[in-house]
Design an enzyme around this catalytic site. Structure first.
Site, PDB file in Angstrom:
ATOM      1  N   LEU A 208      -1.196   2.916   0.048  1.00  0.00           N
ATOM      2  CA  LEU A 208      -2.391   2.676  -0.362  1.00  0.00           C
ATOM      3  C   LEU A 208      -3.229   3.801  -1.145  1.00  0.00           C
ATOM      4  O   LEU A 208      -3.113   4.902  -0.364  1.00  0.00           O
ATOM      5  CB  LEU A 208      -3.505   2.158   0.630  1.00  0.00           C
ATOM      6  CG  LEU A 208      -2.928   1.005   1.330  1.00  0.00           C
ATOM      7  CD1 LEU A 208      -3.838   0.639   2.791  1.00  0.00           C
ATOM      8  CD2 LEU A 208      -3.282  -0.161   0.277  1.00  0.00           C
ATOM      9  N   HIS A 209      -3.582   3.684  -2.280  1.00  0.00           N
ATOM     10  CA  HIS A 209      -4.307   4.920  -2.889  1.00  0.00           C
ATOM     11  C   HIS A 209      -5.248   4.522  -3.877  1.00  0.00           C
ATOM     12  O   HIS A 209      -6.145   5.193  -4.370  1.00  0.00           O
ATOM     13  CB  HIS A 209      -3.350   5.749  -3.542  1.00  0.00           C
ATOM     14  CG  HIS A 209      -2.674   5.160  -4.886  1.00  0.00           C
ATOM     15  ND1 HIS A 209      -1.613   4.572  -4.842  1.00  0.00           N
ATOM     16  CD2 HIS A 209      -2.945   5.585  -6.039  1.00  0.00           C
ATOM     17  CE1 HIS A 209      -1.417   4.007  -6.292  1.00  0.00           C
ATOM     18  NE2 HIS A 209      -2.150   4.850  -6.991  1.00  0.00           N
ATOM     19  N   ARG A 210      -5.540   3.185  -4.101  1.00  0.00           N
ATOM     20  CA  ARG A 210      -6.561   2.756  -5.205  1.00  0.00           C
ATOM     21  C   ARG A 210      -8.054   3.112  -4.604  1.00  0.00           C
ATOM     22  O   ARG A 210      -8.071   2.715  -3.423  1.00  0.00           O
ATOM     23  CB  ARG A 210      -6.447   1.332  -5.354  1.00  0.00           C
ATOM     24  CG  ARG A 210      -5.070   0.736  -6.020  1.00  0.00           C
ATOM     25  CD  ARG A 210      -4.936   0.783  -7.509  1.00  0.00           C
ATOM     26  NE  ARG A 210      -3.716   0.723  -7.854  1.00  0.00           N
ATOM     27  CZ  ARG A 210      -3.097   1.554  -8.791  1.00  0.00           C
ATOM     28  NH1 ARG A 210      -3.788   2.348  -9.157  1.00  0.00           N
ATOM     29  NH2 ARG A 210      -1.952   1.247  -9.306  1.00  0.00           N
ATOM     30  N   ARG A 243      -4.989  11.657  -2.478  1.00  0.00           N
ATOM     31  CA  ARG A 243      -6.283  11.095  -2.492  1.00  0.00           C
ATOM     32  C   ARG A 243      -6.506  10.688  -1.084  1.00  0.00           C
ATOM     33  O   ARG A 243      -7.788  10.411  -0.732  1.00  0.00           O
ATOM     34  CB  ARG A 243      -6.451  10.344  -4.057  1.00  0.00           C
ATOM     35  CG  ARG A 243      -6.449   8.859  -3.642  1.00  0.00           C
ATOM     36  CD  ARG A 243      -7.034   8.038  -4.890  1.00  0.00           C
ATOM     37  NE  ARG A 243      -8.265   7.974  -5.135  1.00  0.00           N
ATOM     38  CZ  ARG A 243      -9.163   8.201  -5.967  1.00  0.00           C
ATOM     39  NH1 ARG A 243      -8.456   8.782  -6.962  1.00  0.00           N
ATOM     40  NH2 ARG A 243     -10.317   7.927  -6.128  1.00  0.00           N
TER      41      ARG A 243
END
Ligand code: UD1
Length: 362
Positions: A208-210, A243
């Site tokens: 997950l990185h959005r 991120r």
């Protein structure tokens, strides 16, 4: 003729590898094209960049623009300024960009403004979601692209609907899948495989990185709790993007079965995916790789630019609400997930098709 091949961020590297390989093979047998590999430096950590070059046998970049981190506008501006300077110093005959990252769009703009034609690999795909920077990058890039290399008939139709002439659309398949197929026998377990006593089909992989999923700590924590519970005690391997790591520091109570690991190199990551019970992700490229490896894939987004991974492949759009996960995981545990088929031309020969087309075009 010299082609600039642009790469900037992790998902670009597996897409350029087969094109460079095909160019080098043709060059060795007297082909007319030469290339200059330009790394923008958008991703710069060894784990996000260098490891991929090493594992995939990509040669050292001829030029590194070293732009580093920044806001979307800062990165776009820095890449444009530095790539323009490079082109002014030594012009190329074509700028070939891949995918949908900031580097893709920025180099396409800089090149086209100097009347250097642009080829876009993975052109024409659309999610319709303008809140994703990648969608803006796709739209801007395709609006100034000369030669469109596409992965699907849906992408071809999107381009036709945007009045792109048939002669500029080249349906060639998927270079990311070229890389996967050629490396399938080289995939290798990561170090922690034995330490954790992982077993095929008995763990999940999460990426997950959005911004919509990870930038807000409370919502992210709820999502992780839902994943943890839905996994019914099986280990959940979560390679953490830089991120995402920033928000994770604020999520204090990490569920026990969620195991955070460093971003994985290519061969280790795809080994984990290949043997997973399922992948839970907000990435786009991973849905394509899961489709080809026929691994169940749950996408935590509300839209996708790769609908063939759903209509033909193993992927399903779950959305971003945590309560949507349980019903999907229940179906998985009940053995009710589709096995899917491989999309047309995702056959490992896309790099060769692109180079053959470029020889005729240039
Ligand atoms: C970018 C791409 C996205 C892709 C993702 C894969 C855009 C708009 N997005 O998003 O499509 O799925 O890469 O990784 O281009 N950072 C590091 N080390 C690095 C690179 C980045 O620590 O080597 C940090 C940056 O400082 C920043 C964060 O990670 O804080 C985000 O990096 P950035 O490249 O801006 O965007 P991504 O979210 O990675």
């Amino acid at each position: 003729k010299i082609i600039d091949i642009i790469a900037g961020a992790r998902p670009n590297f597996m897409k350029i590898a087969p094109i460079i390989k095909a160019l080098r093979l043709r060059e060795a047998s007297g082909g007319p094209l030469r290339y200059r590999l330009v790394h923008t430096g958008q991703h710069y950590d060894a784990r996000m960049s260098g490891d991929f070059f090493a594992q995939l046998g990509i040669p050292e970049p001829d030029v590194n623009l070293e732009v580093g981190s920044g806001t979307q506008a800062e990165q776009t501006a820095a890449i444009m300024v530095r790539y323009e300077a490079l082109l002014l110093e030594k012009r190329s005959d074509l700028c070939l960009v891949v995918g949908d990252v900031t580097s893709t769009m920025a180099c396409a703009i800089a090149a086209q403004k100097l009347c250097v034609p642009v080829a876009h690999v993975e052109a024409g795909i659309r999610s319709g979601d303008w809140s994703m920077p990648e969608e803006i990058n796709r739209m801007v890039t395709d609006s100034i692209t000369n030669h469109f290399f596409t992965t699907s008939e849906i992408a071809n139709n999107n381009l036709r609907n945007a009045s792109v002439g048939e002669e500029r659309i080249h349906f060639v398949g998927n270079t990311m899948i070229d890389t996967l197929l050629i490396n399938m026998d080289r995939l290798q377990p990561p170090d922690f495989w034995n330490e954790m006593a992982l077993q095929a089909g008995e763990y999940f992989v999460v990426t997950l990185h959005r911004p919509a999923n990870v930038d807000e700590a409370q919502g992210f924590a709820k999502l992780l709790t839902a994943i943890s519970k839905g996994a019914r005690g099986l280990p959940v391997l979560f390679p953490v993007h830089p991120r995402t790591a920033k928000t994770l520091r604020e999520v204090l109570d990490l569920p026990d079965n969620i195991h955070l690991v460093e971003p994985q190199p290519y061969l280790e990551f795809n080994y984990l995916v290949k043997h997973a019970k399922a992948v839970i992700t907000d990435s786009g490229g991973i849905t394509e790789e899961a489709t080809v490896m026929q691994v169940p894939c749950m996408t935590l987004r509300n839209s996708t630019e790769r609908p063939e991974t759903i209509t033909l492949g193993t992927n399903e759009l779950i959305g971003t609400a945590p309560d949507k996960l349980k019903p999907a995981l229940d179906r998985l545990f009940a053995g009710q997930w589709k096995s899917g088929t491989i999309p047309p031309l995702w056959d490992g020969k896309t790099g060769e098709r692109i180079v053959a087309a470029l020889e005729l075009l240039l």
